[in-house]
Design a protein around this motif. Structure first.
Motif, PDB file in Angstrom:
ATOM      1  N   GLY A  47       0.846  -1.213   0.000  1.00  0.00           N
ATOM      2  CA  GLY A  47       0.000   0.000   0.000  1.00  0.00           C
ATOM      3  C   GLY A  47       0.874   1.252   0.000  1.00  0.00           C
ATOM      4  O   GLY A  47       2.013   1.247   0.465  1.00  0.00           O
ATOM      5  N   THR A  57      -8.147  -7.264   1.559  1.00  0.00           N
ATOM      6  CA  THR A  57      -7.461  -6.150   2.240  1.00  0.00           C
ATOM      7  C   THR A  57      -7.504  -4.876   1.401  1.00  0.00           C
ATOM      8  O   THR A  57      -7.257  -3.789   1.902  1.00  0.00           O
ATOM      9  CB  THR A  57      -5.989  -6.488   2.563  1.00  0.00           C
ATOM     10  OG1 THR A  57      -5.332  -6.794   1.323  1.00  0.00           O
ATOM     11  CG2 THR A  57      -5.876  -7.655   3.519  1.00  0.00           C
ATOM     12  N   LYS A  58      -7.794  -5.005   0.134  1.00  0.00           N
ATOM     13  CA  LYS A  58      -7.946  -3.828  -0.745  1.00  0.00           C
ATOM     14  C   LYS A  58      -9.411  -3.635  -1.103  1.00  0.00           C
ATOM     15  O   LYS A  58      -9.738  -3.067  -2.154  1.00  0.00           O
ATOM     16  CB  LYS A  58      -7.112  -4.000  -2.026  1.00  0.00           C
ATOM     17  CG  LYS A  58      -5.637  -4.191  -1.776  1.00  0.00           C
ATOM     18  CD  LYS A  58      -5.010  -2.915  -1.265  1.00  0.00           C
ATOM     19  CE  LYS A  58      -3.556  -3.155  -0.885  1.00  0.00           C
ATOM     20  NZ  LYS A  58      -2.972  -2.029  -0.166  1.00  0.00           N
ATOM     21  N   LYS A  59     -10.298  -4.161  -0.267  1.00  0.00           N
ATOM     22  CA  LYS A  59     -11.743  -4.046  -0.494  1.00  0.00           C
ATOM     23  C   LYS A  59     -12.128  -4.590  -1.872  1.00  0.00           C
ATOM     24  O   LYS A  59     -13.026  -4.085  -2.539  1.00  0.00           O
ATOM     25  CB  LYS A  59     -12.223  -2.595  -0.354  1.00  0.00           C
ATOM     26  CG  LYS A  59     -11.766  -1.888   0.917  1.00  0.00           C
ATOM     27  CD  LYS A  59     -12.485  -2.410   2.134  1.00  0.00           C
ATOM     28  CE  LYS A  59     -12.062  -1.693   3.403  1.00  0.00           C
ATOM     29  NZ  LYS A  59     -12.457  -2.406   4.620  1.00  0.00           N
ATOM     30  N   SER A  65     -14.638  -2.472  -4.239  1.00  0.00           N
ATOM     31  CA  SER A  65     -14.524  -1.002  -4.243  1.00  0.00           C
ATOM     32  C   SER A  65     -14.193  -0.473  -5.635  1.00  0.00           C
ATOM     33  O   SER A  65     -13.758   0.668  -5.773  1.00  0.00           O
ATOM     34  CB  SER A  65     -13.464  -0.549  -3.236  1.00  0.00           C
ATOM     35  OG  SER A  65     -12.209  -1.043  -3.630  1.00  0.00           O
ATOM     36  N   ASN A  81     -12.689  -0.033  -9.621  1.00  0.00           N
ATOM     37  CA  ASN A  81     -11.391   0.022 -10.286  1.00  0.00           C
ATOM     38  C   ASN A  81     -10.304   0.370  -9.276  1.00  0.00           C
ATOM     39  O   ASN A  81     -10.446   1.319  -8.509  1.00  0.00           O
ATOM     40  CB  ASN A  81     -11.458   1.104 -11.377  1.00  0.00           C
ATOM     41  CG  ASN A  81     -10.224   1.114 -12.248  1.00  0.00           C
ATOM     42  OD1 ASN A  81      -9.680   0.067 -12.587  1.00  0.00           O
ATOM     43  ND2 ASN A  81      -9.765   2.294 -12.614  1.00  0.00           N
ATOM     44  N   ASP A  82      -9.219  -0.390  -9.264  1.00  0.00           N
ATOM     45  CA  ASP A  82      -8.102  -0.081  -8.378  1.00  0.00           C
ATOM     46  C   ASP A  82      -7.444   1.195  -8.881  1.00  0.00           C
ATOM     47  O   ASP A  82      -6.921   1.237  -9.996  1.00  0.00           O
ATOM     48  CB  ASP A  82      -7.094  -1.243  -8.366  1.00  0.00           C
ATOM     49  CG  ASP A  82      -6.021  -1.050  -7.309  1.00  0.00           C
ATOM     50  OD1 ASP A  82      -5.526   0.089  -7.171  1.00  0.00           O
ATOM     51  OD2 ASP A  82      -5.674  -2.028  -6.631  1.00  0.00           O
ATOM     52  N   LEU A  83      -7.488   2.227  -8.045  1.00  0.00           N
ATOM     53  CA  LEU A  83      -7.004   3.532  -8.512  1.00  0.00           C
ATOM     54  C   LEU A  83      -5.495   3.529  -8.746  1.00  0.00           C
ATOM     55  O   LEU A  83      -4.971   4.411  -9.418  1.00  0.00           O
ATOM     56  CB  LEU A  83      -7.435   4.634  -7.536  1.00  0.00           C
ATOM     57  CG  LEU A  83      -8.976   4.774  -7.439  1.00  0.00           C
ATOM     58  CD1 LEU A  83      -9.376   5.778  -6.373  1.00  0.00           C
ATOM     59  CD2 LEU A  83      -9.596   5.178  -8.776  1.00  0.00           C
ATOM     60  N   ILE A  85     -17.410   0.225 -11.022  1.00  0.00           N
ATOM     61  CA  ILE A  85     -17.722  -0.747 -12.084  1.00  0.00           C
ATOM     62  C   ILE A  85     -18.457  -2.009 -11.598  1.00  0.00           C
ATOM     63  O   ILE A  85     -19.319  -2.522 -12.333  1.00  0.00           O
ATOM     64  CB  ILE A  85     -16.465  -1.071 -12.932  1.00  0.00           C
ATOM     65  CG1 ILE A  85     -16.866  -1.914 -14.139  1.00  0.00           C
ATOM     66  CG2 ILE A  85     -15.362  -1.721 -12.124  1.00  0.00           C
ATOM     67  CD1 ILE A  85     -15.886  -1.911 -15.276  1.00  0.00           C
ATOM     68  N   GLU A 108     -19.793   3.511 -17.039  1.00  0.00           N
ATOM     69  CA  GLU A 108     -19.368   2.423 -17.927  1.00  0.00           C
ATOM     70  C   GLU A 108     -20.232   1.198 -17.657  1.00  0.00           C
ATOM     71  O   GLU A 108     -21.257   1.313 -16.962  1.00  0.00           O
ATOM     72  CB  GLU A 108     -17.863   2.133 -17.735  1.00  0.00           C
ATOM     73  CG  GLU A 108     -17.519   1.260 -16.555  1.00  0.00           C
ATOM     74  CD  GLU A 108     -17.711   1.904 -15.217  1.00  0.00           C
ATOM     75  OE1 GLU A 108     -16.815   2.635 -14.795  1.00  0.00           O
ATOM     76  OE2 GLU A 108     -18.742   1.672 -14.554  1.00  0.00           O
ATOM     77  N   PHE A 154      -6.931  10.654  -3.865  1.00  0.00           N
ATOM     78  CA  PHE A 154      -7.135   9.381  -3.166  1.00  0.00           C
ATOM     79  C   PHE A 154      -5.781   8.759  -2.829  1.00  0.00           C
ATOM     80  O   PHE A 154      -5.544   8.339  -1.696  1.00  0.00           O
ATOM     81  CB  PHE A 154      -7.958   8.412  -4.022  1.00  0.00           C
ATOM     82  CG  PHE A 154      -8.070   7.043  -3.385  1.00  0.00           C
ATOM     83  CD1 PHE A 154      -8.905   6.832  -2.309  1.00  0.00           C
ATOM     84  CD2 PHE A 154      -7.301   5.981  -3.848  1.00  0.00           C
ATOM     85  CE1 PHE A 154      -8.993   5.585  -1.701  1.00  0.00           C
ATOM     86  CE2 PHE A 154      -7.374   4.731  -3.246  1.00  0.00           C
ATOM     87  CZ  PHE A 154      -8.233   4.539  -2.167  1.00  0.00           C
ATOM     88  N   ARG A 190      -3.939  10.101  -0.080  1.00  0.00           N
ATOM     89  CA  ARG A 190      -4.704  10.015   1.168  1.00  0.00           C
ATOM     90  C   ARG A 190      -5.432  11.308   1.514  1.00  0.00           C
ATOM     91  O   ARG A 190      -5.735  11.557   2.666  1.00  0.00           O
ATOM     92  CB  ARG A 190      -3.779   9.647   2.342  1.00  0.00           C
ATOM     93  CG  ARG A 190      -3.398   8.206   2.352  1.00  0.00           C
ATOM     94  CD  ARG A 190      -4.589   7.408   2.884  1.00  0.00           C
ATOM     95  NE  ARG A 190      -4.379   5.978   2.731  1.00  0.00           N
ATOM     96  CZ  ARG A 190      -4.928   5.250   1.774  1.00  0.00           C
ATOM     97  NH1 ARG A 190      -5.727   5.793   0.883  1.00  0.00           N
ATOM     98  NH2 ARG A 190      -4.714   3.963   1.693  1.00  0.00           N
ATOM     99  N   LYS A 225     -11.267  10.248   0.429  1.00  0.00           N
ATOM    100  CA  LYS A 225     -11.932   8.962   0.176  1.00  0.00           C
ATOM    101  C   LYS A 225     -13.333   9.292  -0.230  1.00  0.00           C
ATOM    102  O   LYS A 225     -13.765  10.429  -0.115  1.00  0.00           O
ATOM    103  CB  LYS A 225     -11.962   8.146   1.467  1.00  0.00           C
ATOM    104  CG  LYS A 225     -10.703   7.384   1.715  1.00  0.00           C
ATOM    105  CD  LYS A 225     -10.917   6.465   2.893  1.00  0.00           C
ATOM    106  CE  LYS A 225      -9.580   5.978   3.396  1.00  0.00           C
ATOM    107  NZ  LYS A 225      -9.742   5.156   4.592  1.00  0.00           N
ATOM    108  N   LEU A 226     -14.064   8.285  -0.664  1.00  0.00           N
ATOM    109  CA  LEU A 226     -15.445   8.557  -1.069  1.00  0.00           C
ATOM    110  C   LEU A 226     -16.340   8.723   0.151  1.00  0.00           C
ATOM    111  O   LEU A 226     -16.072   8.179   1.183  1.00  0.00           O
ATOM    112  CB  LEU A 226     -15.941   7.408  -1.936  1.00  0.00           C
ATOM    113  CG  LEU A 226     -15.181   7.309  -3.240  1.00  0.00           C
ATOM    114  CD1 LEU A 226     -15.540   6.031  -3.950  1.00  0.00           C
ATOM    115  CD2 LEU A 226     -15.455   8.503  -4.114  1.00  0.00           C
TER     116      LEU A 226
END
Ligand SMILES: CCCCC/C=C/C(=O)SCCNC(=O)CCNC(=O)[C@H](O)C(C)(C)COP(=O)(O)OP(=O)(O)OC[C@H]1O[C@@H](n2cnc3c(N)ncnc32)[C@H](O)[C@@H]1OP(=O)(O)O
Length: 395
Positions: free
Chosen positions: A60, A160-162, A199, A201-203, A250, A281, A388, A391, A394-395
């Motif tokens: 991370g 761990t990455k949602k 969560s 698309n992985d940003l 997505i 999309e 994001f 940091r 966040k949404l």
């Protein structure tokens, strides 16, 4: 986006331009890692630097920045770079992290680096072969794919990455859908491992994949997305989503291409495209207004309104909502019954329902990807992603 092109991923590379890997056997490594947890000699430090390259879990960005800062402090002392400009997001994040260490001595920085790596190594998976792993289909790292009782289950597996979808997960999902479409199961189920469904698309895709040529990167991403959504449009069997928790982006938009959507009452549905400087999309620009009416679809797709499972059900996006405590049991019981129905009849009925619109859906998919390709090159999108990743939001 030029800053994004350099990418937070570069923190990783820049901070670890080091000697070739030493080969250490596992027991020696374990012994070593318990030693380095206690000390911070130059040799321990060098071994920790090498160990970082062998970590299997992606640590991370926050941890990467910490590692970067400690490495620089340990090798060069207090921050000696001029402060980068405020729009130079990546270098600014690195500078902030290094500068925050103040006058920490090189020796303490070395020791802290060694300890941090030791902790990261301790949380790595120890060996394959967890219970139930025998039933898992091989070849997937980001998914768990299993087949039994006439049901192929595809589970997002980055809890761990949602369950954010990185490039590997897009590729593996396409492969899993291709295989499930041809296997002897009657129905296919997609769900998530952990507290999130996904969560979105992985940003980090924005920084990991960007080469110098941003236009080319956006073009490649648009091709990937078009092919990915195409697999859902063309999927030949009943496709069921078991939305076990919150869903963002997505994984929500794709729901219009599923045949049944069962949701836990913990699930939420969020498509914050405007917040991200992006656009819809997954054929949602067509399917959502069709399913829920244009006003409700606009609230979600233009204004990013997050809705609950109950609301999604009232609007026709979700088939049925279950209490979280009984969600798994009730849904699997029901699906096992459905999976016993004659598979060819189910497939043919699905195709009758869907085929008339297939061509149109492919055209909509292409258009959504064309628009997104340009959105990804916009300043609005670059700022949202960098906020994001650094940091700030966040949404
Ligand atoms: C190429 C095809 C493109 C297709 C176009 C698709 C578009 C979309 O899907 S748009 C939606 C994109 N998703 C997001 O913007 C969500 C961003 N994530 C968040 O806002 C939050 O993480 C959260 C609200 C989903 C969860 O917050 P919280 O419960 O506080 O958990 P953390 O933020 O601490 O997350 C834990 C861990 O997971 C990482 N992570 C979560 N989501 C993503 C993501 N979408 N991309 C990358 N990483 C994600 C998060 O960074 C944390 O990681 P560590 O810091 O390493 O622990």
């Amino acid at each position: 986006m030029a800053a994004a092109a350099a990418g937070l991923a570069s923190i990783w590379r820049l901070s670890h331009r080091l000697r070739p890997l030493q080969v250490i056997s596992f027991p020696v490594l374990q012994l070593h890692m318990s030693r380095i947890a206690m000390g911070g000699s130059q040799k321990d430090f060098e071994m920790a630097v090498n160990q970082v390259k062998r970590l299997k879990n992606e640590p991370g960005n926050e941890v990467k920045l910490k590692l970067y800062a400690l490495y620089k402090q340990a090798t060069e002392g207090p921050c000696n770079m001029p402060k980068p400009g405020m729009f130079d997001f990546i270098n600014k994040a690195k500078w902030d992290s290094w500068n925050a260490l103040g006058n920490l001595s090189k020796e303490t920085a070395r020791q802290n680096y060694v300890e941090l790596v030791s902790n990261l190594s301790a949380s790595e998976p120890s060996s394959p072969g967890k219970p139930g792993a025998g039933r898992k289909q091989a070849g997937y790292d980001t998914l768990v794919v299993t087949s039994e009782d006439g049901i192929t289950k595809i589970m997002f597996n980055r809890p761990t990455k949602k369950n954010a979808l990185n490039h590997q997960m897009y590729q593996e999902l396409m492969a899993a859908l291709e295989a499930a479409g041809k296997d002897d199961s009657a129905i296919t189920v997609i769900t998530g491992n952990g507290d999130y469904y996904s969560s979105g698309n992985d940003l980090n895709n924005f920084t990991d994949s960007l080469q110098d040529d941003i236009e080319k990167s956006a073009q490649n991403a648009a091709i990937l997305l078009r092919n990915f959504v195409g697999c859902f449009i063309d999927f030949p069997k009943p496709l069921i989503a078991m939305v076990n928790g919150p869903a963002v982006g997505i994984p929500v938009t794709l729901l219009g291409l599923f045949d049944i959507i069962y949701a836990s009452d913990r699930a939420t549905f969020h498509t914050p495209f405007s917040h991200l400087g992006q656009s819809p999309e997954g054929c949602s620009s067509y399917m959502f207004p069709k399913i829920m009416g244009s006003a409700k679809a606009a609230e979600m797709l233009i204004f990013g309104k997050k809705i609950t499972a109950k609301e999604a059900c009232a609007q026709g996006l979700v088939t049925e909502v279950f209490p979280d405590s009984t969600f798994q049991k009730e849904v699997w019981t029901r699906l096992k019954v459905y999976a016993k129905l004659p598979p060819n009849a189910m497939r043919i009925s699905k195709q009758l329902i869907r085929n008339m619109e297939k061509e149109k859906l492919h055209a909509i998919n292409s258009e959504e990807c064309r628009v997104l390709q340009s959105r990804w090159q916009s300043e609005e999108c670059a700022n949202a992603v960098m906020n994001f990743l650094s940091r700030k939001a966040k949404l």
